[in-house]
Design a protein around this motif. Structure first.
Motif, short mmCIF file in Angstrom:
data_model
loop_
_atom_site.label_atom_id
_atom_site.label_comp_id
_atom_site.label_asym_id
_atom_site.label_seq_id
_atom_site.Cartn_x
_atom_site.Cartn_y
_atom_site.Cartn_z
N GLY A 199 0.82 -1.22 0.00
CA GLY A 199 0.00 0.00 0.00
C GLY A 199 0.85 1.26 0.00
N ILE B 65 -0.58 7.16 2.66
CA ILE B 65 0.28 7.85 3.61
C ILE B 65 0.86 6.89 4.65
N ASN B 66 0.07 5.91 5.06
CA ASN B 66 0.60 5.02 6.11
C ASN B 66 1.69 4.10 5.58
N GLU C 273 2.55 -0.68 -4.51
CA GLU C 273 1.28 0.05 -4.61
C GLU C 273 0.61 -0.36 -5.92
N MET C 274 -0.66 -0.79 -5.86
CA MET C 274 -1.26 -1.36 -7.08
C MET C 274 -1.63 -0.31 -8.13
N THR D 135 -7.36 6.53 -0.31
CA THR D 135 -7.93 7.54 0.57
C THR D 135 -7.02 8.76 0.74
N SER D 136 -5.72 8.56 0.61
CA SER D 136 -4.79 9.63 0.98
C SER D 136 -4.77 10.83 0.04
N THR E 118 -9.86 15.79 3.75
CA THR E 118 -10.17 17.22 3.85
C THR E 118 -8.88 18.04 3.86
N LEU F 67 -6.47 18.35 6.24
CA LEU F 67 -6.16 19.08 7.46
C LEU F 67 -5.20 18.28 8.33
N VAL G 113 -0.11 -6.58 -5.06
CA VAL G 113 0.20 -7.80 -4.30
C VAL G 113 -0.98 -8.74 -4.50
N PRO H 148 -8.47 0.96 2.80
CA PRO H 148 -9.79 0.34 2.69
C PRO H 148 -9.74 -1.12 2.22
N ARG I 41 -12.95 6.12 4.39
CA ARG I 41 -12.20 6.00 5.64
C ARG I 41 -12.23 4.54 6.06
N GLY J 231 -6.52 5.24 11.28
CA GLY J 231 -5.43 6.22 11.27
C GLY J 231 -5.80 7.45 10.48
N ILE K 90 -4.22 11.08 8.43
CA ILE K 90 -3.00 11.62 7.81
C ILE K 90 -2.16 12.30 8.89
N THR K 91 -2.83 13.05 9.74
CA THR K 91 -2.15 13.82 10.79
C THR K 91 -1.24 12.95 11.66
C1 LIG Z 1 -13.41 12.14 3.42
C2 LIG Z 1 -12.19 11.98 4.26
C3 LIG Z 1 -11.64 13.09 4.88
C4 LIG Z 1 -10.49 12.93 5.66
N1 LIG Z 1 -9.91 14.05 6.18
C5 LIG Z 1 -8.78 13.94 6.90
C6 LIG Z 1 -8.13 15.10 7.37
O1 LIG Z 1 -8.53 16.23 7.08
N2 LIG Z 1 -7.01 14.93 8.13
C7 LIG Z 1 -6.52 13.70 8.43
O2 LIG Z 1 -5.53 13.64 9.16
N3 LIG Z 1 -7.09 12.57 7.96
C8 LIG Z 1 -8.21 12.67 7.20
N4 LIG Z 1 -8.81 11.55 6.69
C9 LIG Z 1 -8.23 10.23 6.99
C10 LIG Z 1 -7.07 9.89 6.07
O3 LIG Z 1 -7.28 10.37 4.77
C11 LIG Z 1 -6.85 8.38 6.03
O4 LIG Z 1 -6.82 7.87 7.31
C12 LIG Z 1 -5.54 8.02 5.34
O5 LIG Z 1 -5.44 8.65 4.09
C13 LIG Z 1 -5.45 6.51 5.18
O6 LIG Z 1 -4.24 6.24 4.54
P1 LIG Z 1 -3.83 4.74 4.20
O7 LIG Z 1 -2.43 4.78 3.73
O8 LIG Z 1 -4.12 3.87 5.36
O9 LIG Z 1 -4.85 4.30 3.07
P2 LIG Z 1 -4.85 4.65 1.49
O10 LIG Z 1 -4.44 6.04 1.21
O11 LIG Z 1 -6.16 4.22 0.92
O12 LIG Z 1 -3.69 3.72 0.91
C14 LIG Z 1 -3.85 2.32 0.78
C15 LIG Z 1 -3.22 1.96 -0.54
O13 LIG Z 1 -3.08 0.56 -0.62
C16 LIG Z 1 -3.17 0.20 -1.98
N5 LIG Z 1 -3.47 -1.24 -2.06
C17 LIG Z 1 -4.57 -1.86 -1.56
N6 LIG Z 1 -4.49 -3.19 -1.80
C18 LIG Z 1 -3.31 -3.42 -2.45
C19 LIG Z 1 -2.67 -4.58 -2.97
N7 LIG Z 1 -3.23 -5.80 -2.90
N8 LIG Z 1 -1.46 -4.43 -3.58
C20 LIG Z 1 -0.87 -3.20 -3.67
N9 LIG Z 1 -1.46 -2.07 -3.21
C21 LIG Z 1 -2.65 -2.17 -2.60
C22 LIG Z 1 -4.29 1.09 -2.50
O14 LIG Z 1 -4.24 1.26 -3.90
C23 LIG Z 1 -4.05 2.39 -1.74
O15 LIG Z 1 -3.33 3.34 -2.50
C24 LIG Z 1 -9.93 11.66 5.86
C25 LIG Z 1 -10.48 10.55 5.23
C26 LIG Z 1 -11.59 10.72 4.40
C27 LIG Z 1 -12.16 9.55 3.65
#
Ligand SMILES: Cc1cc2nc3c(=O)[nH]c(=O)nc-3n(C[C@H](O)[C@H](O)[C@H](O)COP(=O)(O)OP(=O)(O)OC[C@H]3O[C@@H](n4cnc5c(N)ncnc54)[C@H](O)[C@@H]3O)c2cc1C
Length: 501
Positions: free
Chosen positions: A11, A14-15, A34-35, A42-43, A47, A49, A176, A212, A321, A357, A359-360
C-alpha cells in the motif's frame, strides 16, 4: 534463512509510505508495492487538514486528539512548503451547541497539544470582523482557532521519495496478489499492471497498509477467511468558485450534529466537506452521490449569504475512511484512531496489519509499526523522523516568501505566480526543476514546463495525466481539455523516447 527484504509494505498511501520511509531510514531493506498510483486511495481524498479534530473531543478521543495536536507543529517544520497554519472560524449557532461548550472545547484544544508557534483561540465579533462578511446576518459571534493545511497527496509522494533516497524500493502499478506464510517469513506475489508480468519476493515482515483494502490483504494471508476489521465510511467533498476573499477557513455545525468545513482552496476556489456514510461496495467504486452534493450545498447555504447549488460545483471527490470496527452505532461515531494487529512472532516472522489512522498521525503510526518491527527483527537505529525534513522542506517555517524571492533571483524570466506555485509544490526542490539556467523548459500546457513534467516522471513516479494533474499538482482544476491532450501527447512521446533509449 535469507530473505529478499526485511520489510515488505503493501500500500502506497500515507501510512505505507510513512512506514517505508521510517524503516528505510533505520537501515532495513524495504520494498513497497502500490497497485495503482501513490496516494490514489484515501490519501488524496481527505479534507487535507493536519488537525487534532475538535469534534473528536465530544467522543472523548483524548489520546488521539492529543497526539494529533502535537503532530501539527512537528509536521509543519518537516514540510513547510506543503503544510502551513490555517485559522478556523467557528460561528456560534443559537440553536446548536451553547457558547460555553464551544469555549470549553477550544480551551482544551488549545492546551492539551503542545502548541508553541500556532496562535491561540480568540473570540470574534462577526458583525465587525471580516470573517463575518460572507455569513448570514444571524451569526453575530464566533471563535477563531488554529490547525493546519496539508497537500495530502504530496505528503505521500514526499515520504515515498525520501524512502527511496534512503534505499527503499518503491514499486507503483504493482499489485500484491498473494501473501503466503512460509516456515519462516513470507513469499509475496507481485503483479506489474503496466508490464503485465509477475514475480515473487520473500520478506521477514509484511506490513499491510492497504487502507480500505486492508481486510482483503488479511484474507490473502489467512487463506480465504473473510475478516471484518474495518468499517468503510465514505466521505465526499465539493469544490466551488471562491466564496470569500480572506484566507481563513470555516467550520460549520449542522443540525444533525455533524460539522462541515469550507476552506480556501487553490487560490480561486472553496473546498466544502465532508459527508459520513457507510460504504458497502468495493472501495474503488466510491463516487459522490446526488444526496451528498445536495447535503453539502444545503449545509454551506445555511451559513453563507450566497446560496450554493449543485450547478456551482466545479469538481468533487470521494474517499473511504477505513475505520477500525468496534461496533459504533453511526459512521460519524466510529473511532478515527489507529489500531495495529501483529500476526506472527520473532521466530516465524509476522504480518503487521494497520487499521484506521489519520493523515495527521501517520508519522506516529509509522513509529508504532517500527517498534513492532524492531521487536521482530532487532533494533538498528533510534526514531529519527521527528526532525528530518521531507524532500524540499529544508527551510524555516516562516521562510516561504524568502524561498520565493530566491527562486525569482534564479529564474527572473519566469512569472512570479508560477514560481510561487512551484515553491508550494516542491519547496527547495524547485531549484532542481529550474536548473542552473532558471528555466521551465519547453511549455507543455499552461505554465507547466517540460522540466517539471520530467521531475514528476523521474523522481515522483508520475505516469498518467491524472497522476500529474490531480495528485502531484492540482492543475486539473485549471486545464482545458486541449491542455490535458497536450500533456497526454507529451507523456506518450517521452515514454516512447525512453523505451527507444
Ligand atoms: C473524506 C475523508 C476526509 C479525511 N480528512 C482527513 C483530514 O482532514 N485529516 C486527516 O488527518 N485525515 C483525514 N482523513 C483520513 C485519512 O485520509 C486516512 O486515514 C488516510 O489517508 C489513510 O491512509 P492509508 O495509507 O491507510 O490508506 P490509502 O491512502 O487508501 O492507501 C492504501 C493503498 O493501498 C493500496 N493497495 C490496496 N491493496 C493493495 C494490494 N493488494 N497491492 C498493492 N497495493 C494495494 C491502494 O491502492 C491504496 O493506494 C480523511 C479521510 C476521508 C475519507
Amino acid at each position: 534463512m535469507t530473505f529478499d527484504y526485511d520489510v515488505i509494505v503493501i500500500g502506497g498511501g500515507i501510512n505505507g509510505c510513512g512506514v517505508a520511509r521510517d524503516a528505510a531510514g533505520r537501515g532495513y531493506k524495504v520494498l513497497l508495492a502500490e497497485m495503482n498510483d501513490l496516494a490514489s486511495g484515501t490519501s488524496s481524498a481527505s479534507t487535507k487538514l493536519i488537525h487534532g479534530g475538535l469534534r473528536y473531543l465530544e467522543h472523548r478521543e483524548f489520546r488521539l486528539v492529543r497526539e494529533a495536536l502535537m503532530e501539527r507543529e512537528v509536521l509543519w517544520s518537516l514540510a513547510p512548503h506543503i503544510i502551513w497554519p490555517l485559522r478556523f472560524v467557528l460561528p456560534h449557532h443559537s440553536a446548536l451547541r451553547p457558547a460555553w461548550m464551544l469555549r470549553l472545547g477550544l480551551f482544551i484544544y488549545d492546551h492539551i497539544g503542545g502548541r508553541k508557534k500556532l496562535p491561540p483561540t480568540k473570540v470574534l465579533d462577526l458583525r465587525t470582523d471580516t470573517a463575518g462578511i460572507p455569513l448570514r446576518d444571524q451569526f453575530k459571534k464566533g471563535f477563531e482557532y488554529s490547525d493546519a493545511w496539508v497537500q495530502d497527496a504530496r505528503l505521500v509522494v514526499l515520504n515515498a521519495r525520501d524512502a527511496a533516497e534512503r534505499g527503499a524500493e518503491i514499486l507503483t502499478r504493482t499489485e500484491v496478489t498473494e501473501v503466503r506464510r512460509k516456515a519462516e517469513g513470507f513469499s509475496v506475489s507481485l503483479f506489474n499492471r503496466s508490464a503485465k508480468s509477475s514475480r515473487t519476493v520473500t520478506g521477514r515482515v509484511v506490513v499491510n497498509a492497504a487502507g480500505p483494502w486492508v481486510d482483503s490483504v488479511v484474507s490473502m494471508a489467512s487463506q480465504g477467511e473473510s475478516p471484518r476489521n474495518v468499517r468503510l465510511v465514505q466521505g465526499s467533498h465539493i469544490v466551488v468558485r471562491k466564496l470569500f476573499a480572506h484566507d481563513k477557513a470555516y467550520i460549520f455545525q449542522n443540525s444533525d450534529k455533524r460539522i462541515i468545513f469550507a476552506i480556501p482552496y487553490e487560490d480561486d476556489f472553496t473546498l466544502i466537506g465532508t459527508t459520513d456514510r457507510d460504504h458497502n461496495g468495493a472501495p474503488e467504486a466510491v463516487r459522490i452521490s446526488t444526496e451528498e452534493t445536495e447535503y453539502l450545498c444545503a449545509s454551506a447555504s445555511a451559513y453563507f449569504k450566497k446560496q450554493i447549488s449543485p450547478k456551482d460545483v466545479v469538481w468533487s471527490y470521494s474517499g473511504i475512511r477505513p475505520l477500525f470496527e468496534q461496533g459504533a452505532s453511526s459512521a460519524q461515531e466510529a473511532t478515527r484512531d489507529y489500531v495495529l494487529k501483529v500476526d506472527g512472532d520473532k521466530a516465524r516472522g509476522a504480518m503487521i496489519n494497520v487499521f484506521g489512522g489519520k493523515i495527521t498521525t501517520y508519522r506516529r503510526l509509522a513509529e508504532s509499526v517500527l517498534s513492532e518491527i524492531e521487536h521482530l527483527l532487532g533494533a538498528r537505529k533510534q526514531s529519527w523522523t521527528a526532525t528530518a525534513p521531507l524532500p524540499g522542506g529544508d527551510f524555516a517555517v516562516d521562510g516561504f516568501d524568502d524561498l520565493v524571492a530566491k527562486l525569482v533571483r534564479r529564474a527572473p524570466g519566469v512569472e512570479t505566480a508560477t514560481l510561487r506555485r512551484l515553491a508550494r509544490l516542491y519547496g527547495t526542490s524547485a531549484f532542481d526543476i529550474l536548473g542552473g539556467k532558471g528555466e521551465l523548459g519547453e511549455i507543455v500546457a499552461g505554465d507547466l514546463g517540460a522540466n517539471e513534467v520530467d521531475h514528476l516522471v523521474k523522481r515522483e513516479w508520475a505516469v498518467s495525466t491524472d497522476d500529474i494533474l490531480w495528485r502531484r499538482t492540482k492543475l486539473g482544476l485549471r486545464f482545458s481539455p486541449s491542455e490535458v491532450k497536450a500533456l497526454q501527447a507529451f507523456l506518450q512521446q517521452a515514454a516512447s523516447q525512453a523505451a527507444v533509449g
